[in-house]
Motif scaffolding. Sequence first.
Motif, short mmCIF file in Angstrom:
data_model
loop_
_atom_site.label_atom_id
_atom_site.label_comp_id
_atom_site.label_asym_id
_atom_site.label_seq_id
_atom_site.Cartn_x
_atom_site.Cartn_y
_atom_site.Cartn_z
N SER A 83 0.80 -1.22 0.00
CA SER A 83 0.00 0.00 0.00
C SER A 83 0.83 1.26 0.00
O SER A 83 0.29 2.37 0.03
N LYS A 88 2.20 2.46 -2.43
CA LYS A 88 1.81 3.18 -3.65
C LYS A 88 0.71 4.18 -3.33
O LYS A 88 0.70 5.30 -3.85
N TYR A 89 -0.22 3.79 -2.47
CA TYR A 89 -1.31 4.68 -2.11
C TYR A 89 -0.78 5.88 -1.32
O TYR A 89 -1.32 6.98 -1.41
N VAL A 90 0.27 5.65 -0.54
CA VAL A 90 0.89 6.74 0.21
C VAL A 90 1.47 7.76 -0.78
O VAL A 90 1.28 8.97 -0.64
N ASP A 91 2.19 7.25 -1.78
CA ASP A 91 2.77 8.14 -2.78
C ASP A 91 1.69 8.90 -3.55
O ASP A 91 1.79 10.09 -3.79
N ASP A 92 0.63 8.19 -3.94
CA ASP A 92 -0.45 8.82 -4.69
C ASP A 92 -1.12 9.93 -3.86
O ASP A 92 -1.41 11.01 -4.38
N THR A 93 -1.35 9.65 -2.59
CA THR A 93 -2.00 10.63 -1.72
C THR A 93 -1.11 11.83 -1.49
O THR A 93 -1.57 12.98 -1.46
N SER A 101 7.11 7.96 2.42
CA SER A 101 7.18 7.83 0.97
C SER A 101 8.44 7.09 0.53
O SER A 101 9.47 7.12 1.19
#
Length: 220
Positions: A95, A97-102, A168
Motif C-alpha cells: 500500500s 503506492k497509495y501513500v505516494d499517490d495521496t 514515501s
Amino acid sequence: MENSRPSSKRFLDIVSDLRTIIKEEGAVIGDKLPSERVLADRLQVGRSTIREALRSLELLGLIETRRGEGTFLADYKKHQLVEILSTFIMQHPQSLKYVDDTRRIHERAAIESISNDVERRALPVWGSFLAKLKGTEPIVREELLQEIVVISGNRLSLKIWFLLKQYSRVPFHEVMKEEEKEIAANLLNEMMNGNSRLAVMRYTDWLDIVNGERRGEHEC
C-alpha cells in the motif's frame, strides 16, 4: 563520532524501532525517552538520523522536547492519523503506492492553490529559489516541495503531507540533478504566472524523473 550508516534506515524503520524501545522501557505518557546518543547507539544509526526522526515525531505531536530537560512521550491517542497510517503501512507494504499517490494529491493541490492566489505566487521566495536553481548551489528536492506546501497555507494539509513524505519511497533527501533543476524552474515560472495547469504538468514531469531514478535503482 557518529555511526557509519546514518541513512541506512528509513523513517518507518526508525519509528518502528523507537516504538519497540518505548515498549521495552515500559514508558507511559510523560516519561522521558533515552537521549539521542543512547538511541543512536542502540539502533546503530547516526545521531543526525535519530535527531531527524525525533523532530518529525515532535512535529506530529507524538513526543515533546523540553529545553534543558530532554524528550518526553506525548499522548499519541490524540493523533490517530499517525497510528492509522503507520499500522496501515506496516500491515500492507504494497500500500506504499497509495501513500505516494495521496502525497502527490496534496502537492498538486498546493501548486494549484498558489498559482490561483495573486499574493502567494508573487512572494519573493520563488525568485530566490529560481536564482538557486540557475546557480551551482545544491538544492535538496524536499526544500522546494515543502516550501510550496507551507506557503499554500493549509496547515492540515501540511501535517498530512509531512507524515506522508516520511513514509514515501521517493528519495526526497537527494540533491536535484541538473535536468530536474530546469524542470523545477519551469514549474516555478508557470506557478508565478498563474498557469496552474502548466505548473502541475511541470511538477508531474519532475516527479516522473525522480520515480524513474527510483525504478532504475530497484532494477540494478
